[in-house]
Structures are given as structure tokens and as C-alpha cells.
Design a protein around this motif. Structure first.
Motif, PDB file in Angstrom:
ATOM      1  N   CYS A 130       1.366  -1.294  -0.002  1.00 51.85           N
ATOM      2  CA  CYS A 130      -0.150   0.200   0.703  1.00 51.85           C
ATOM      3  C   CYS A 130       0.645   1.402  -0.254  1.00 51.85           C
ATOM      4  O   CYS A 130       2.064   0.962   0.746  1.00 51.85           O
ATOM      5  CB  CYS A 130      -1.098  -0.197   1.347  1.00 51.85           C
ATOM      6  SG  CYS A 130      -1.748  -2.117   1.328  1.00 51.85           S
ATOM      7  N   LYS A 131       0.422   2.233  -0.797  1.00 51.54           N
ATOM      8  CA  LYS A 131       0.720   3.436  -0.623  1.00 51.54           C
ATOM      9  C   LYS A 131       0.176   4.441  -0.330  1.00 51.54           C
ATOM     10  O   LYS A 131      -1.181   4.534  -0.828  1.00 51.54           O
ATOM     11  CB  LYS A 131       1.251   3.933  -2.184  1.00 51.54           C
ATOM     12  CG  LYS A 131       2.451   2.459  -2.384  1.00 51.54           C
ATOM     13  CD  LYS A 131       3.812   3.270  -4.038  1.00 51.54           C
ATOM     14  CE  LYS A 131       4.867   1.954  -4.534  1.00 51.54           C
ATOM     15  NZ  LYS A 131       3.761   0.735  -4.521  1.00 51.54           N
ATOM     16  N   ASP A 188      -3.429   5.730  -2.264  1.00 50.14           N
ATOM     17  CA  ASP A 188      -4.369   4.986  -2.385  1.00 50.14           C
ATOM     18  C   ASP A 188      -5.182   4.457  -2.161  1.00 50.14           C
ATOM     19  O   ASP A 188      -6.158   5.407  -0.681  1.00 50.14           O
ATOM     20  CB  ASP A 188      -3.902   3.591  -2.060  1.00 50.14           C
ATOM     21  CG  ASP A 188      -2.040   3.148  -2.882  1.00 50.14           C
ATOM     22  OD1 ASP A 188      -1.949   3.781  -3.942  1.00 50.14           O
ATOM     23  OD2 ASP A 188      -1.205   2.142  -2.652  1.00 50.14           O
ATOM     24  N   ARG A 191      -2.441  -2.769  -5.490  1.00 48.29           N
ATOM     25  CA  ARG A 191      -1.301  -2.916  -4.453  1.00 48.29           C
ATOM     26  C   ARG A 191      -1.430  -4.288  -3.756  1.00 48.29           C
ATOM     27  O   ARG A 191      -0.693  -4.811  -3.297  1.00 48.29           O
ATOM     28  CB  ARG A 191      -1.414  -1.882  -3.530  1.00 48.29           C
ATOM     29  CG  ARG A 191      -1.461  -0.780  -4.601  1.00 48.29           C
ATOM     30  CD  ARG A 191      -0.211  -0.020  -5.327  1.00 48.29           C
ATOM     31  NE  ARG A 191      -0.642   1.383  -5.606  1.00 48.29           N
ATOM     32  CZ  ARG A 191       0.315   2.469  -6.155  1.00 48.29           C
ATOM     33  NH1 ARG A 191       1.133   1.810  -6.687  1.00 48.29           N
ATOM     34  NH2 ARG A 191       0.224   3.517  -6.606  1.00 48.29           N
ATOM     35  N   VAL A 241      -6.629  -2.826  -2.417  1.00 51.31           N
ATOM     36  CA  VAL A 241      -5.669  -1.674  -2.564  1.00 51.31           C
ATOM     37  C   VAL A 241      -5.495  -1.185  -3.752  1.00 51.31           C
ATOM     38  O   VAL A 241      -4.343  -1.937  -4.229  1.00 51.31           O
ATOM     39  CB  VAL A 241      -4.998  -1.198  -1.187  1.00 51.31           C
ATOM     40  CG1 VAL A 241      -4.392  -0.064  -1.260  1.00 51.31           C
ATOM     41  CG2 VAL A 241      -5.580  -1.589   0.203  1.00 51.31           C
ATOM     42  N   VAL A 242      -6.075   0.546  -4.695  1.00 50.44           N
ATOM     43  CA  VAL A 242      -5.475   0.428  -5.952  1.00 50.44           C
ATOM     44  C   VAL A 242      -5.170   1.875  -5.641  1.00 50.44           C
ATOM     45  O   VAL A 242      -5.043   2.839  -4.936  1.00 50.44           O
ATOM     46  CB  VAL A 242      -7.244   0.006  -6.986  1.00 50.44           C
ATOM     47  CG1 VAL A 242      -7.345  -1.541  -6.428  1.00 50.44           C
ATOM     48  CG2 VAL A 242      -8.081   0.900  -6.343  1.00 50.44           C
ATOM     49  N   PRO A 243      -4.571   2.530  -6.891  1.00 48.25           N
ATOM     50  CA  PRO A 243      -4.072   3.797  -7.122  1.00 48.25           C
ATOM     51  C   PRO A 243      -5.520   4.416  -7.327  1.00 48.25           C
ATOM     52  O   PRO A 243      -6.235   4.174  -7.336  1.00 48.25           O
ATOM     53  CB  PRO A 243      -3.027   3.355  -7.954  1.00 48.25           C
ATOM     54  CG  PRO A 243      -2.909   2.031  -8.655  1.00 48.25           C
ATOM     55  CD  PRO A 243      -4.303   1.279  -7.839  1.00 48.25           C
ATOM     56  N   GLU A 244      -5.063   5.986  -6.749  1.00 48.77           N
ATOM     57  CA  GLU A 244      -6.164   6.877  -6.807  1.00 48.77           C
ATOM     58  C   GLU A 244      -6.632   7.030  -7.451  1.00 48.77           C
ATOM     59  O   GLU A 244      -8.035   7.033  -8.557  1.00 48.77           O
ATOM     60  CB  GLU A 244      -6.261   7.883  -5.786  1.00 48.77           C
ATOM     61  CG  GLU A 244      -6.977   9.136  -5.350  1.00 48.77           C
ATOM     62  CD  GLU A 244      -6.642  10.571  -5.118  1.00 48.77           C
ATOM     63  OE1 GLU A 244      -5.210   9.891  -5.561  1.00 48.77           O
ATOM     64  OE2 GLU A 244      -7.267  10.801  -4.341  1.00 48.77           O
ATOM     65  N   THR A 287      -8.951   5.702   2.434  1.00 51.74           N
ATOM     66  CA  THR A 287      -7.686   5.962   1.874  1.00 51.74           C
ATOM     67  C   THR A 287      -6.489   5.384   2.408  1.00 51.74           C
ATOM     68  O   THR A 287      -6.547   5.502   4.621  1.00 51.74           O
ATOM     69  CB  THR A 287      -7.615   7.193   1.620  1.00 51.74           C
ATOM     70  OG1 THR A 287      -8.367   8.171   2.642  1.00 51.74           O
ATOM     71  CG2 THR A 287      -8.348   7.590   0.124  1.00 51.74           C
TER      72      THR A 287
END
Lengths: 325, 325
Positions: B154-155, B158, B206, B267-270, B294
Motif C-alpha cells: 500500500c502507498k 491509494d 497493490r 487497495v488500488v491507485p487513486e 484511503t
């Protein structure tokens, strides 16, 4: 300290058990990632198996349930001509089990895994109501070294090698349960080195089986049945230690039906029998190996007795071990 | 007919159980060989996992222990970006269990396996003393479709998608145990189609996790912890059915800590959040999916409440579900 239901909740205590017991002993780069599944690189033909272990008592002379759980699955993979590589371990722990017992079992599993050259790459722990029992499931993956080794592969003329004495494991467990004091220890052991030796000697192994539940009688009946052949055993050739023999005589047990955890049969072409026997004997777990019989045309399993009679050896019916009568 | 200890002896009765129940329902060319291990061809990266299932009661609205055992392992493999391929099934049956229950469970497992596209290629059965309970271990192998999906991936920035309503499975099991009559059914389901949809939509996922033991709170704490980030949840966005909400209100349970058997987070990129949500919703098991929060810099999990307050969401301590207070 005793394990209670909180250790199975999936929360903090489960995490502690995983970190302080299982990761401590099983530690390897794959497992340590603690993902939902292990990620492995593999190619070619694999063997894949599972086995659950429910032995009581958990500890016995010659081993414990953890050693069984590793060796049992390692042996199932080995019997398919595979080099065992990866194991999973699933623990079902009844509340009231001692944490230190779980740790001893994990420690033994780690040692057995090391000896067999396998890594424990995934695990799971559940806690259930009960009275301190422990069940362990292991599954395993091995890389197949030699294809076509199968329980249906026996041919008339082939020779049956047994890797050593029968009955040790069964007698050790019964002794513990009955409180009989003796020196009989379980034969629990990884059989992968015996298999490696057979392959190294270039033996055209037809069939291999570890001689576990149901004993030699059940394994040989399966082989005869699946191969469409019959088996002729020589009673005199079947190795049983003096102590186990005495134990069986007193209790009326037949070693042919007793479970072993470190014994196997290998069925090999007649012309390679002596060489194969030598290969098996090279392993520390095969020093007392013998040629115990041959594959013939026909059906079923028969044994030539010491008195030159012949009797049919049937599969195990019911639960108990049949009395010798 | 009830199962007794003879069914676990490794002899005739064990063979009957295997042939008349397990082979009948699980039948496939690999399993039918009945060797010590299944032989499979595989290449590349695989995911490999194990899980034991000990739920009581064995049967509940929405499923049974067998459906759980298949879906649970299918889901663990799916969460690693793998296409589930092969399962093993290890049964530990307490004497007194009804043979027809074992058969119903096997039948359900076969149906669930078919839906998920997996084959049960190896199995094992043990019978132990007890009072009719059944435990099932499944292990599984999947072919990894997309590498690098990890709980530590996770970043900050995300977006977290939850695939549907929380608490259904836990509430269904509690209802059965407490004898409460309602319409709540377990959400037990294979999540592989949701994952396939995400991959088909080319989402750079992610991290994925199924939301099982310990609930959403535990999963998100793990993700935050392993990724070195924090999580911000929106209470209003978290879907809970009206019935489960009512059930929880009466009993003082918090859906955030309740177990599910057919729910996952992704969990995915925004920038891909909306597209990912659409992909999840395309599956029959993702129709009520939501964006629930988020990933941020920092540590831990916090939830913005409906009243614009904020509270820390900790991992589950001890066994029970924490009361809302």
C-alpha cells in the motif's frame, strides 16, 4: 502456560503464537512474508499430497506428532519419485494444550524438515474446544525426479524389497498408551534418502509405498490389486525386531498389519534386486532392508510360512489388529 | 449411519469411505489414481497455502463447513494474484458423525470447487474419538497471474475498495448457535472472479486480502503495519445490511471485527479507483462494493465517524468481539 480460545481468534494472541512459536522455528524467507499464500517458483511435474496426524499420545519414544507430520508427507512425496521441497502446516489445537508442548512440536518439525531438505512455507492455526489435544495437517509439494512410479506398476517376476523391521511405530504407540515399559521406539523417519539412493543406482523402480496405516498386508494387497498381479511373501524374510516380536506375541498382534512411519517397499525388476537392496541399505534408515517376496501372475497376497505352508494375507477389516489365531 | 473408528483404520472401511463418498463427488483423473500423491504439471510462479476449518455448527444458512473449506483456500490463493488450480482436502472426523452429513459436505465441496475452477487432487481421512465433529483442512495451489501484490504494497494516496457488506458470515453463525431466527445468510463465496475482473480491467492492484477472522479492522491494521502507512476509513461508506446492523445493535457487536467468508479489500491507485470499483461490481459477489477509505502517511487505522469525529481502530484483542461502547 495453556492455550485458550483467544489464540485462535485471528487477533493479537494468534499473531503472538505465530511469531513467537511458529516463525521462530520454521523461519524462512517465503514463510516470513506472512502473506495469504506462499509464492514459489516451480517448473515441470510436481507431486502434491496431504495428510492429517491425530496420534495420541502426542509424545512417544522415537518422536512426536510433529516429526510424524513432517516425515509422513515427505514420505508420500518420495514414494511418487519426487524430491520433497515445500510443506504447509495446519494446526488444530484444543484449548488446554500446553504452549511449551506446541513449541517442542514445532521445534521437532523444524529439525525433521531440515533433515528432509524441505521448507515449511505456509501455515495455519485454529483453536477449538476440547481437552488439550493437537492435530496437525501437512500438505507437501515435491519435484518429480522419475516419472511413472506407481502402485499399478508391478509386473510378474519383480522383486519386493522392504526397507527394514516392521511394527516398531505401532508397538511404540501401544506401549505408551498401555503404560508398558520397554525400549521399543517409533521408526518415524524421512525416506527421501533411500529413494535418492535407488535413483542414483539407476534402479528402474516400478512402485514404492511407505508402509503406514493398515501395514504391509494392506499395501501389498493394494499393489497386487492395482497392478493386476499377485504377491508371494516369504514369512522368514520379513524382519521384525526381537523386542517387537515379543510384544506382538504377548498381545496377539500381527506385525503385517501394524503401522510404520519410516518403512517402505520398493518393487524392482528381478535383475536389479541385489543392487537395489544395496542402495536401500546405504541409508541409515535402510540398514536392515530385505528382499521379502516376489510379484507373480494371478490375484491377492499369499505368504509362504516358516513351515512351508501358505496362507492368504487379506486387507485389514475393521479397526483393530487381527489376533494371530 | 454413523461413522465409527473403523473408518479411520486405513483398511477396508476407509477404502469404502474414499470410494463411496469422496471419489464419487470429487472424481477427476488425477485424484482417481489414488496414489500417495497427485502428479501435476505446473510451470512458473505458484501460490501455495493451507487453512483448517473448524466451524460449528457444520451447517448454517448460506453454506456448510465444506463450502467454507473450498472458498477459504480459493480466496487465499486469489488474494496473491493467483488463479486457483488444485486443492487437497484433509478430513478429521470425530466418531459419531453422520455419514450422510459427510456426503452432503463432500457434495457441496465439489460444487464450490467447480464454480471456482479448481480440482481436488489429493485427500486424507482420519477418524478420532469425540462427538460427531468434523474438521477440514484444505491446501491449495494457484498459478500466479500478476506478481507483486502484497500486504506491504500500500502507498499513500491509494484507495481502499471493500467488495460488499460486512458481518454476514459471523452473524449467520452466531444466529445458528444462539437459535435466533432471521434471514441472515453467510456470504461464503469464491472471490476469484472479482480478482479476474480487476486484472481484466488492468488495475495495478497493490494489495488484496479477504476479510476473514479478525475482521476488516485486523486486515487494515496488518496492511497499514506492513506497508508503513496509515489507513483512514469513512464510517458512512462501510456497507452493512440492515438486518446485520440490527443484529449487531442488539448484541453489541461491531461489524468491523466480524468474520466474513466472501468479502475482500483491494487497495488500488487513486486514479484507477472508479474503474476498479466497476470491475469489482461486475462480479455477483461484488455488487455492493464501495470505496471505504484511503491510505495515508503515518501509522495505524483511524475512522472518520458519521458525526465527523475520529477514532482509532485497533486490532482484535482476546477472543470475543468487542462491545460498542
Amino acid at each position: 502456560m495453556k492455550i485458550d480460545m483467544t489464540y485462535g481468534s485471528g487477533g493479537k494472541q494468534t499473531g503472538d503464537l505465530i511469531n513467537q512459536v511458529f516463525l521462530k522455528h520454521f523461519s524462512n524467507p517465503v514463510l516470513n512474508r506472512l502473506e495469504d499464500a506462499a509464492v514459489l517458483s516451480i517448473s515441470g511435474k510436481i507431486a502434491y499430497t496431504t495428510d492429517s496426524f491425530v496420534v495420541t499420545p502426542l509424545f512417544f519414544r522415537g518422536g512426536n506428532i510433529g516429526k510424524l507430520a513432517v516425515c509422513g508427507t515427505v514420505n508420500d512425496l518420495s514414494m511418487m519419485g519426487a524430491v520433497p521441497k515445500y510443506l504447509t502446516a495446519g494446526f488444530i489445537i484444543e484449548e488446554g494444550a500446553e504452549l511449551k508442548d506446541v513449541e517442542t512440536i514445532a521445534e521437532t518439525m523444524a529439525l525433521a524438515a531440515k533433515e528432509a531438505g524441505v521448507s515449511i512455507v505456509a501455515g495455519d492455526t485454529k483453536v477449538v474446544e476440547g481437552s488439550g489435544g493437537i492435530y496437525i495437517n501437512t500438505s507437501g509439494i515435491g519435484e518429480i525426479k522419475k516419472e511413472g512410479i506407481t502402485i499399478s506398476g508391478c509386473k510378474p517376476g519383480d522383486v519386493i524389497i522392504l526397507s527394514g523391521n516392521l511394527g516398531d511405530h505401532h508397538a511404540a504407540i501401544l506401549s505408551e498408551r498401555m503404560g508398558i515399559e520397554n525400549e521399543i521406539a517409533s521408526d518415524c523417519a524421512p525416506l527421501c534418502t533411500i529413494v535418492a539412493n535407488l535413483f542414483e543406482a539407476d534402479i528402474d523402480v516400478r512402485c514404492m509405498r511407505d508402509v503406514t496405516r493398515g501395514g504391509l498386508a494392506t499395501v501389498l494387497n493394494e499393489a497386487a490389486d492395482q497392478s493386476g498381479c499377485s504377491v508371494e511373501l516369504l514369512e522368514e524374510a520379513i524382519p521384525v525386531s526381537r523386542e517387537v516380536k515379543g510384544f506382538c506375541d504377548i498381545l496377539g498382534l500381527d506385525p503385517l498389519y501394524m503401522a510404520n512411519e519410516g518403512k517402505m517397499i520398493a518393487v524392482v525388476p528381478e535383475g536389479q534386486a541385489e543392487e537395489a537392496l544395496k542402495a536401500v541399505k546405504k541409508s541409515p534408515y535402510g540398514t536392515n532392508a530385505r528382499i521379502i517376496g516376489t510379484i507373480l501372475e494371478g490375484k491377492g497376497v499369499r505368504m509362504k510360512t516358516k513351515f512351508m505352508g501358505s496362507r492368504t494375507i487379506d486387507v485389514l477389516y475393521g479397526e483393530g489388529l487381527p489376533r494371530i489365531c
